[in-house]
Design a protein around this motif. Structure first.
Motif, PDB file in Angstrom:
ATOM      1  N   THR A  10     -58.248   2.669 -17.497  1.00 19.60           N
ATOM      2  CA  THR A  10     -57.574   2.652 -16.194  1.00 19.60           C
ATOM      3  C   THR A  10     -58.431   1.922 -15.163  1.00 19.60           C
ATOM      4  OG1 THR A  10     -56.372   4.684 -16.672  1.00 19.60           O
ATOM      5  CG2 THR A  10     -56.624   4.103 -14.348  1.00 19.60           C
ATOM      6  N   THR A  14     -57.445  -1.449 -13.212  1.00 17.85           N
ATOM      7  CA  THR A  14     -57.535  -1.461 -11.749  1.00 17.85           C
ATOM      8  C   THR A  14     -58.328  -2.668 -11.268  1.00 17.85           C
ATOM      9  OG1 THR A  14     -57.356   0.948 -11.696  1.00 17.85           O
ATOM     10  CG2 THR A  14     -58.224  -0.113  -9.720  1.00 17.85           C
ATOM     11  N   ASN A 100     -59.271   1.914  -4.895  1.00 17.79           N
ATOM     12  CA  ASN A 100     -58.208   1.802  -5.901  1.00 17.79           C
ATOM     13  C   ASN A 100     -58.522   2.625  -7.153  1.00 17.79           C
ATOM     14  OD1 ASN A 100     -56.852   0.096  -4.173  1.00 17.79           O
ATOM     15  ND2 ASN A 100     -57.372  -1.771  -5.285  1.00 17.79           N
ATOM     16  N   GLU A 103     -57.894   6.253  -6.485  1.00 20.17           N
ATOM     17  CA  GLU A 103     -56.455   6.519  -6.464  1.00 20.17           C
ATOM     18  C   GLU A 103     -55.851   6.512  -7.874  1.00 20.17           C
ATOM     19  OE1 GLU A 103     -52.646   4.046  -5.010  1.00 20.17           O
ATOM     20  OE2 GLU A 103     -54.114   4.446  -3.432  1.00 20.17           O
ATOM     21  N   THR A 104     -56.167   5.503  -8.678  1.00 23.45           N
ATOM     22  CA  THR A 104     -55.541   5.379 -10.004  1.00 23.45           C
ATOM     23  C   THR A 104     -56.053   6.397 -11.014  1.00 23.45           C
ATOM     24  OG1 THR A 104     -57.099   3.669 -10.712  1.00 23.45           O
ATOM     25  CG2 THR A 104     -54.999   2.927  -9.746  1.00 23.45           C
ATOM     26  N   THR A 105     -57.225   6.954 -10.792  1.00 18.18           N
ATOM     27  CA  THR A 105     -57.758   7.960 -11.720  1.00 18.18           C
ATOM     28  C   THR A 105     -57.624   9.378 -11.180  1.00 18.18           C
ATOM     29  OG1 THR A 105     -60.021   7.833 -10.851  1.00 18.18           O
ATOM     30  CG2 THR A 105     -59.447   6.344 -12.696  1.00 18.18           C
TER      31      THR A 105
END
Length: 124
Positions: A10, A14, A100, A103-105
């Motif tokens: 991830t 990203t 980012n 947020e994505t993890t």
């Protein structure tokens, strides 16, 4: 505690989306209704997700590369991501990338520069 391979991947994805103009040749996104929308960088996902030793030198230059603890300067259970070739200058220090990744993890992962071209990936 360690970072899962899924979370490490991830982070890699990203990086592609944060620095899309460095990994994508600039074609319109195939998913966009408006063909002026530029690709988000995931067109290079197949290349980027190849584990370090499986990449050619050209692929290593074109995309960031994920390594487990045996390659980078990280302890077991952590990961490193290296990117030199087409990378933006000092990409590992990007506040936008840090934001980012958080947020994505879901906040599970902490990233930290190891040097100017290698990023450490650790559990939060």
């Amino acid at each position: 505690m360690s970072v899962s391979r899924t979370d490490a991947a991830t982070v890699l994805k990203t990086i592609l989306t944060t620095f899309n103009s460095y990994v994508c040749p600039g074609h319109p996104s195939p998913d966009a209704d408006d063909l002026d929308v530029i690709c988000d960088g995931t067109c290079m996902w197949t290349t980027a997700q190849k584990f370090g030793q499986a990449k050619t030198w050209a692929e290593i230059d074109a995309t960031p590369t994920l390594y487990d603890h045996t390659q980078g300067e990280v302890s077991k259970g952590n990961w490193s991501i290296a990117w030199e070739g087409n990378a933006p200058d000092e990409w590992v220090f990007s506040e936008k990338l840090t934001e980012n990744v958080r947020e994505t993890t879901g906040g599970r992962v902490f990233i930290e520069p190891i040097n100017t071209c290698i990023l450490g990936v650790y559990p939060r």
